[in-house]
Design a protein around this motif. Sequence first.
Motif, mmCIF file in Angstrom:
data_model
loop_
_atom_site.group_PDB
_atom_site.id
_atom_site.type_symbol
_atom_site.label_atom_id
_atom_site.label_comp_id
_atom_site.label_asym_id
_atom_site.label_seq_id
_atom_site.Cartn_x
_atom_site.Cartn_y
_atom_site.Cartn_z
ATOM 1 N N ARG A 83 0.790 -1.225 0.000
ATOM 2 C CA ARG A 83 0.000 0.000 0.000
ATOM 3 C C ARG A 83 0.827 1.283 0.000
ATOM 4 O O ARG A 83 0.503 2.231 -0.707
ATOM 5 N N TRP A 84 1.906 1.320 0.795
ATOM 6 C CA TRP A 84 2.642 2.563 0.974
ATOM 7 C C TRP A 84 4.086 2.429 0.506
ATOM 8 O O TRP A 84 4.706 1.376 0.673
ATOM 9 N N PRO A 85 4.679 3.492 -0.028
ATOM 10 C CA PRO A 85 6.128 3.499 -0.226
ATOM 11 C C PRO A 85 6.825 3.309 1.108
ATOM 12 O O PRO A 85 6.492 3.959 2.103
ATOM 13 N N VAL A 86 7.795 2.406 1.149
ATOM 14 C CA VAL A 86 8.405 1.989 2.407
ATOM 15 C C VAL A 86 9.919 2.129 2.333
ATOM 16 O O VAL A 86 10.507 2.065 1.251
ATOM 17 N N GLY A 87 10.540 2.334 3.474
ATOM 18 C CA GLY A 87 11.992 2.362 3.570
ATOM 19 C C GLY A 87 12.444 1.595 4.786
ATOM 20 O O GLY A 87 11.735 1.560 5.805
ATOM 21 N N VAL A 88 13.605 0.967 4.702
ATOM 22 C CA VAL A 88 14.148 0.227 5.844
ATOM 23 C C VAL A 88 15.642 0.483 5.929
ATOM 24 O O VAL A 88 16.307 0.703 4.908
ATOM 25 N N ASP A 89 16.165 0.495 7.143
ATOM 26 C CA ASP A 89 17.603 0.601 7.358
ATOM 27 C C ASP A 89 17.980 -0.318 8.510
ATOM 28 O O ASP A 89 17.149 -0.625 9.379
ATOM 29 N N LEU A 90 19.233 -0.740 8.526
ATOM 30 C CA LEU A 90 19.727 -1.681 9.530
ATOM 31 C C LEU A 90 21.144 -1.294 9.912
ATOM 32 O O LEU A 90 21.974 -1.046 9.041
ATOM 33 N N GLU A 91 21.407 -1.238 11.207
ATOM 34 C CA GLU A 91 22.746 -0.917 11.693
ATOM 35 C C GLU A 91 23.106 -1.841 12.849
ATOM 36 O O GLU A 91 22.258 -2.178 13.681
ATOM 37 N N GLY A 92 24.376 -2.250 12.896
ATOM 38 C CA GLY A 92 24.878 -2.978 14.045
ATOM 39 C C GLY A 92 25.139 -2.025 15.199
ATOM 40 O O GLY A 92 25.665 -0.921 14.991
ATOM 41 N N VAL A 93 24.772 -2.420 16.394
ATOM 42 C CA VAL A 93 24.995 -1.577 17.573
ATOM 43 C C VAL A 93 26.482 -1.602 17.910
ATOM 44 O O VAL A 93 27.092 -2.662 18.024
ATOM 45 N N ARG A 94 27.061 -0.428 18.045
ATOM 46 C CA ARG A 94 28.485 -0.299 18.302
ATOM 47 C C ARG A 94 28.744 1.040 18.984
ATOM 48 O O ARG A 94 27.880 1.917 18.994
ATOM 49 N N GLU A 95 29.939 1.187 19.527
ATOM 50 C CA GLU A 95 30.299 2.430 20.197
ATOM 51 C C GLU A 95 30.602 3.516 19.164
ATOM 52 O O GLU A 95 31.324 3.280 18.191
ATOM 53 N N LEU A 96 30.037 4.696 19.379
ATOM 54 C CA LEU A 96 30.225 5.825 18.481
ATOM 55 C C LEU A 96 30.556 7.077 19.288
ATOM 56 O O LEU A 96 30.302 7.134 20.501
ATOM 57 N N ARG A 97 31.081 8.065 18.622
ATOM 58 C CA ARG A 97 31.227 9.387 19.236
ATOM 59 C C ARG A 97 29.870 10.090 19.094
ATOM 60 O O ARG A 97 29.705 11.075 18.383
ATOM 61 N N ARG A 120 26.593 5.757 28.354
ATOM 62 C CA ARG A 120 26.507 4.379 27.876
ATOM 63 C C ARG A 120 25.303 4.157 26.955
ATOM 64 O O ARG A 120 25.244 3.146 26.237
ATOM 65 N N GLU A 121 24.344 5.085 26.960
ATOM 66 C CA GLU A 121 23.137 4.922 26.152
ATOM 67 C C GLU A 121 23.174 5.742 24.863
ATOM 68 O O GLU A 121 22.296 5.607 24.018
ATOM 69 N N ARG A 122 24.177 6.586 24.685
ATOM 70 C CA ARG A 122 24.148 7.547 23.587
ATOM 71 C C ARG A 122 24.337 6.897 22.218
ATOM 72 O O ARG A 122 23.713 7.317 21.238
ATOM 73 N N SER A 123 25.200 5.898 22.117
ATOM 74 C CA SER A 123 25.432 5.269 20.811
ATOM 75 C C SER A 123 24.159 4.612 20.299
ATOM 76 O O SER A 123 23.794 4.766 19.122
ATOM 77 N N LEU A 124 23.469 3.873 21.168
ATOM 78 C CA LEU A 124 22.213 3.248 20.761
ATOM 79 C C LEU A 124 21.187 4.307 20.380
ATOM 80 O O LEU A 124 20.476 4.161 19.375
ATOM 81 N N ALA A 125 21.107 5.380 21.158
ATOM 82 C CA ALA A 125 20.146 6.440 20.855
ATOM 83 C C ALA A 125 20.426 7.065 19.494
ATOM 84 O O ALA A 125 19.499 7.350 18.714
ATOM 85 N N PHE A 126 21.706 7.291 19.183
ATOM 86 C CA PHE A 126 22.064 7.854 17.885
ATOM 87 C C PHE A 126 21.617 6.917 16.761
ATOM 88 O O PHE A 126 21.018 7.358 15.766
ATOM 89 N N LEU A 127 21.907 5.623 16.900
ATOM 90 C CA LEU A 127 21.526 4.662 15.873
ATOM 91 C C LEU A 127 20.012 4.535 15.760
ATOM 92 O O LEU A 127 19.471 4.282 14.677
ATOM 93 N N TRP A 128 19.320 4.689 16.881
ATOM 94 C CA TRP A 128 17.854 4.649 16.899
ATOM 95 C C TRP A 128 17.290 5.724 15.961
ATOM 96 O O TRP A 128 16.344 5.475 15.205
ATOM 97 N N LEU A 129 17.888 6.914 16.006
ATOM 98 C CA LEU A 129 17.445 8.010 15.145
ATOM 99 C C LEU A 129 18.004 7.872 13.733
ATOM 100 O O LEU A 129 17.301 8.110 12.745
ATOM 101 N N TRP A 130 19.275 7.504 13.626
ATOM 102 C CA TRP A 130 19.943 7.389 12.316
ATOM 103 C C TRP A 130 19.198 6.420 11.395
ATOM 104 O O TRP A 130 18.954 6.725 10.224
ATOM 105 N N THR A 131 18.833 5.233 11.906
ATOM 106 C CA THR A 131 18.161 4.240 11.069
ATOM 107 C C THR A 131 16.814 4.759 10.588
ATOM 108 O O THR A 131 16.411 4.492 9.449
#
Length: 227
Positions: A83-97, A120-131
């Motif tokens: 029904r809708w145009p869709v997008g997906v992204d996938l990232e491995g959880v890792r330590e980032l600046r 300790r939660e910032r890398s996951l939070a960044f990837l949460w938004l990035w994906t």
Amino acid sequence: MDGHPGMDPDTVTVLWCTTDGDERTTARSLLLRNAAAMLDVPESEVWMEHEPGGRPYLGGAGEGLSVSVAHTRGALAIALSGRWPVGVDLEGVRELRAEAMARAWLHPAEAAWIGALPERERSLAFLWLWTQKEAVGKALGRGLRGGGMGRAMPLPEPWPPGPHPPSAPRALPDAEGVVSLALQVGGGRHVVGVALRGEGADGPDGAGSGEGGVRVQVRRISSGGRT
């Protein structure tokens, strides 16, 4: 889109798996196999092509079925919607600046949110938004060009997401008709971002979760295609 017979038009299907390499070839094979199964047609009647910018689309019996593909080292994800145009992204959880990267690239409200989290939660939070940003760019058909990294995403509530995070997509603050979500998969080792756009995608309440709103089904499969 008018949808396809036999498919639930209000459900977006996201399949992901780990791989031993050659994620691109495996993703193509899984996409064709699962699209054919959902449409109840032989796999030979569905094929994949690419737009000039590289965006995949299906031909044959799969024409009009919106698809998206993402892969990272050792894993891949595919998304399908009738029904809708869709997008997906996938990232491995890792330590980032993460804090510095957020200040450089993300929307100011997102950077402030990440900076206020425990380190300790910032890398996951960044990837949460990035994906989600990557997925939204794919759903819109223009990637991250034109300020896509600075496009505001809905901030997760609550945080951290916990073992059973909400799975209903939420409307973007400044993009009408676009919804997104992110989920951790694989025991927290990967983050999948999903987005879709179009009339009715955000449901009658504008949050993607009301009656008539979209449902996102995320499942792990093997690289051979089995759940």
